[in-house]
Design an enzyme around this catalytic site. Structure first.
Site, PDB file in Angstrom:
ATOM      1  N   GLU A  79       0.717  -1.332   0.013  1.00 39.07           N
ATOM      2  CA  GLU A  79      -0.241  -0.065   0.107  1.00 39.07           C
ATOM      3  C   GLU A  79       0.921   1.271  -0.040  1.00 39.07           C
ATOM      4  O   GLU A  79       2.046   1.110   0.317  1.00 39.07           O
ATOM      5  CB  GLU A  79      -0.988  -0.064   1.123  1.00 39.07           C
ATOM      6  CG  GLU A  79      -2.189  -1.141   1.087  1.00 39.07           C
ATOM      7  CD  GLU A  79      -3.182  -0.988   1.839  1.00 39.07           C
ATOM      8  OE1 GLU A  79      -3.312   0.206   2.815  1.00 39.07           O
ATOM      9  OE2 GLU A  79      -3.983  -1.810   2.113  1.00 39.07           O
ATOM     10  N   HIS A 139      -9.397  10.282   1.550  1.00 37.93           N
ATOM     11  CA  HIS A 139      -8.675   9.149   0.846  1.00 37.93           C
ATOM     12  C   HIS A 139      -8.893   9.552  -0.573  1.00 37.93           C
ATOM     13  O   HIS A 139      -9.673  10.073  -0.980  1.00 37.93           O
ATOM     14  CB  HIS A 139      -9.666   8.010   1.022  1.00 37.93           C
ATOM     15  CG  HIS A 139      -9.093   6.765   0.601  1.00 37.93           C
ATOM     16  ND1 HIS A 139      -8.889   6.389  -0.620  1.00 37.93           N
ATOM     17  CD2 HIS A 139      -8.634   5.727   1.578  1.00 37.93           C
ATOM     18  CE1 HIS A 139      -8.030   5.446  -0.701  1.00 37.93           C
ATOM     19  NE2 HIS A 139      -7.930   4.762   0.439  1.00 37.93           N
ATOM     20  N   ARG A 165      -0.806   9.096   0.950  1.00 36.49           N
ATOM     21  CA  ARG A 165      -2.374   9.906   0.676  1.00 36.49           C
ATOM     22  C   ARG A 165      -2.228  11.132   0.594  1.00 36.49           C
ATOM     23  O   ARG A 165      -2.955  11.697  -0.256  1.00 36.49           O
ATOM     24  CB  ARG A 165      -3.156   9.305   1.823  1.00 36.49           C
ATOM     25  CG  ARG A 165      -3.516   7.813   1.559  1.00 36.49           C
ATOM     26  CD  ARG A 165      -4.553   7.485   2.450  1.00 36.49           C
ATOM     27  NE  ARG A 165      -4.738   6.165   2.336  1.00 36.49           N
ATOM     28  CZ  ARG A 165      -5.492   5.202   3.057  1.00 36.49           C
ATOM     29  NH1 ARG A 165      -6.075   5.741   4.204  1.00 36.49           N
ATOM     30  NH2 ARG A 165      -5.387   4.042   2.956  1.00 36.49           N
ATOM     31  N   HIS A 186     -11.959  10.393   5.217  1.00 30.80           N
ATOM     32  CA  HIS A 186     -11.890   9.162   5.530  1.00 30.80           C
ATOM     33  C   HIS A 186     -11.389   8.586   6.884  1.00 30.80           C
ATOM     34  O   HIS A 186     -11.923   7.995   7.641  1.00 30.80           O
ATOM     35  CB  HIS A 186     -10.840   8.572   4.505  1.00 30.80           C
ATOM     36  CG  HIS A 186     -10.503   7.120   4.707  1.00 30.80           C
ATOM     37  ND1 HIS A 186     -11.522   6.213   4.009  1.00 30.80           N
ATOM     38  CD2 HIS A 186      -9.495   6.370   4.916  1.00 30.80           C
ATOM     39  CE1 HIS A 186     -11.150   4.886   4.514  1.00 30.80           C
ATOM     40  NE2 HIS A 186      -9.666   4.968   4.860  1.00 30.80           N
ATOM     41  N   ARG A 227      -2.124  10.021   8.094  1.00 29.55           N
ATOM     42  CA  ARG A 227      -1.957   8.548   8.620  1.00 29.55           C
ATOM     43  C   ARG A 227      -1.456   7.635   7.646  1.00 29.55           C
ATOM     44  O   ARG A 227      -1.882   7.872   6.242  1.00 29.55           O
ATOM     45  CB  ARG A 227      -3.442   8.094   8.987  1.00 29.55           C
ATOM     46  CG  ARG A 227      -3.402   6.705   9.197  1.00 29.55           C
ATOM     47  CD  ARG A 227      -4.872   6.281   9.789  1.00 29.55           C
ATOM     48  NE  ARG A 227      -5.751   6.183   8.412  1.00 29.55           N
ATOM     49  CZ  ARG A 227      -6.226   5.040   7.776  1.00 29.55           C
ATOM     50  NH1 ARG A 227      -5.829   4.086   8.355  1.00 29.55           N
ATOM     51  NH2 ARG A 227      -7.071   5.245   6.751  1.00 29.55           N
TER      52      ARG A 227
END
Ligand code: FAD
Length: 565
Positions: free
Chosen positions: A136, A252, A298, A359, A394
């Site tokens: 990810e 997100h 992100r 998100h 995050r």
């Protein structure tokens, strides 16, 4: 002012006091857990080994962000991985604002918690007997364990729920809305709630664990379930807890573009398996924008999507998985595949329209690494808490891990606290109106909720500036002024919590005059390490009843923070 007298009980008992024809009921536990996501379930299951536990959730047990989680849980268990590398990636993604000690706890204790979850019955996906580890964004190695392809949350939540159902000393109360925490002589002693029949209940407890999840519903386009209305953050603030980093809402990058609430998430793992992001002209705009292209952190991907929006005058871009094998996509991403099919899209053959959506709420009740808030007897874990592990952005799949690790540490600390603290709470003073308030017209409540979400998306969303934030603050104030005090109605109480959290986000965003992580100020576009390696704290001043907003350097918990119970 009503004084209520109770004795230690073993669950729901006789009417406590009479008020305007409606009897208040009571219950009494050693530990009251509010919230049934991964954090609350972990805390409840763990605490029940030693204590009598009450667990309240405002919806059914499967109405949580946890249940919707797709990608998986990050944990340093791979051959080429280590807690040190996971630490490094988390700190890098957090852009200089993580609490190093908390991150160290997360990455070092994470692998054991994931193994325990598996031992409890969670079936993580394996190949040739070995756990499959997914890639990810911003993880330097494949590190994310998953279940059911992209159904990790529901598999994990079901295993934890099973533990609750199978004979633990947890009394579960679903569809009960906690209105406020009860604080007596500076200590949290329980909560006041409204059950599905509209009855008020007082729950007394020697310790309370707040695990109410996030606040994505503050915005118009969100992946968060309808229950994510910031109740935990709002009630912690009203109880006097210190709140931290309330300006940081993570958007997100790849949520399905549309008006549904919540919208369908297209997990980051899709890009981990090779899916591309494209603009209207077909260009892969992340290539050349960041060394990791589509797998950049992100906040970076969101910023580049926003640039494309501004450049092309559009409000969505495209996710492209057409070059990946169709059978693989269907098997690896059943939630996304079927979710898109239900919306008329084929992941194998079509470009999928996407836009960023709120998100994950990084801000929350300030805690230490044992889940202790600044109020004795009140603990917080999961998305409601600010442990400091996410910094200003995050790292993907660190939040389920956070719920596991800090839910568990909260239990270990509770075991200590309850062995030395006073026995059961016997008395509490309630400050309730004699007559139930009339409240507001349901149509007005629905209209204000929608208006607030649009306002926040417009003025306090991905990009902010001083004028817009000031306008947002004024409009929130005007909305509050236009409403009567809430009646005993969940939609109304949620609206007031949403307004409170929105107000805190705006006030904190005004304060942070720089751009960092998920907080992007067009009037202060640069990151400013000299002045802003600081947290914004916010609390209710007990003397004046006013909101205090101030900053402290990273690494400090602030003078207001309690060091021990
Ligand atoms: C679509 C989606 C996908 C995600 N995918 C991932 C992923 O792959 N990996 C990852 O690490 N993270 C992921 N996340 C983030 C992660 O799922 C959440 O941060 C995490 O599950 C939060 O857990 P929690 O226990 O804090 O809260 P939640 O799971 O949200 O649970 C909150 C609980 O609090 C209760 N509650 C709230 N208010 C009240 C009230 N007033 N009274 C009583 N009860 C109340 C609710 O009923 C609920 O039971 C995802 C999030 C979403 C929305």
């Amino acid at each position: 002012m009503n004084a209520a007298q109770t004795g230690p009980g073993t669950g729901r008992g006789a009417p406590l006091i009479s008020r305007s024809g409606a009897d208040l009921r009571y219950s009494s536990y050693d530990v009251l857990v509010i919230g049934g996501g991964i954090a609350g379930l972990t805390a409840a299951v763990g605490a029940a080994h030693r204590w009598h536990v009450g667990l309240i959730t405002k919806g059914d047990l499967d109405e949580t962000a946890t249940f919707l989680a797709q990608g998986g849980i990050a944990a340093a268990i791979g051959d080429y991985d280590s807690p040190e590398l996971h630490l490094k990636d988390t700190l890098e993604a957090g852009v200089g604002l993580c609490d190093d000690d908390a991150v160290r706890v997360l990455v070092e204790e994470g692998p054991a918690r994931v193994q325990e979850l598996e031992a409890m019955g969670t079936k993580f996906d394996r190949r040739d007997g070995k756990l499959i580890l997914a890639s990810e964004g911003a993880h330097s190695v494949p590190r994310v364990v998953r279940a059911g392809g992209d159904a990790t949350g529901s598999v994990v939540a079901s295993a934890l729920a099973q533990a609750i159902y199978s004979g633990t000393r947890v009394e579960l109360h679903e569809n009960e809305f906690v209105i406020d925490l009860l604080v007596d002589a500076g200590r949290c002693v329980g909560a006041l709630s409204l059950d599905r029949d509209g009855e008020l209940t007082v729950t007394l407890a020697r310790a309370v664990v707040l695990a109410c999840g996030g606040a994505g519903q503050v915005f118009a386009h969100t992946t968060n379930p309808l229950v994510a209305t910031g109740d935990g953050q709002a009630m912690a603030y009203r109880a006097g807890a210190v709140m931290r980093d309330m300006e940081f809402m993570q958007f997100h990058p790849t949520a399905f573009y549309g008006t549904e609430n919540p919208t369908l998430l297209l997990t980051e793992a899709l890009r981990g398996e090779g899916a591309y992001l494209r603009d209207d002209a077909g260009g892969r705009f992340m290539v050349g924008s960041h060394p990791r292209a589509e797998l950049a952190p992100r906040d970076v991907v969101v910023r580049h999507i926003k640039r494309v929006f501004d450049r092309d005058g559009t409000d969505h871009v495209w996710l492209d998985a057409r070059h990946l094998e169709c059978g693989f996509l269907r098997e690896r991403f059943p939630t996304v595949f079927n979710g898109l099919k239900a919306r008329g899209y084929d992941l194998c053959t079509q470009l999928i329209p996407i836009a960023p959506a709120s998100h994950y709420f990084i801000g929350g009740a300030l805690t230490d690494t044992w889940g202790r808030t600044t109020i004795p007897g009140l603990y917080a874990c999961g998305e409601t808490a600010s442990t400091g592990i996410h910094g200003a952005n995050r790292l993907a799949s660190n939040s389920l891990l956070e719920g596991l690790v800090f839910g568990d540490r909260t239990v270990r600390e509770l075991n200590r606290y309850l062995s030395v603290s006073d026995p059961a709470v016997r008395k509490v003073k309630l400050d309730l109106a004699d007559e139930p308030r009339k409240g507001n017209d349901p149509a007005v409540v629905a209209e204000k909720r929608a208006a607030l979400a649009l306002l926040m998306s417009d003025l306090c969303g991905i990009v902010r500036d001083r004028d817009g934030l000031q306008k947002a603050a004024d409009e929130i104030e005007a909305m509050k002024a236009s409403l009567a005090a809430p009646g005993l109605d969940v939609a109304e109480l949620e609206l007031f919590n949403l307004l409170t959290v929105a107000e805190h986000m705006v006030a904190s965003a005004v304060m942070r005059e720089e751009s960092r992580g998920v907080h992007l100020r067009s009037d202060f576009p640069e990151r400013d390490d000299e002045d802003w390696r600081r947290h914004v704290l916010l609390e209710l001043d007990a003397d004046t009843g006013e909101q205090k907003v101030y900053t402290i350097p990273v690494g400090q918990r602030g003078s207001a923070a309690r060091e021990g119970s």
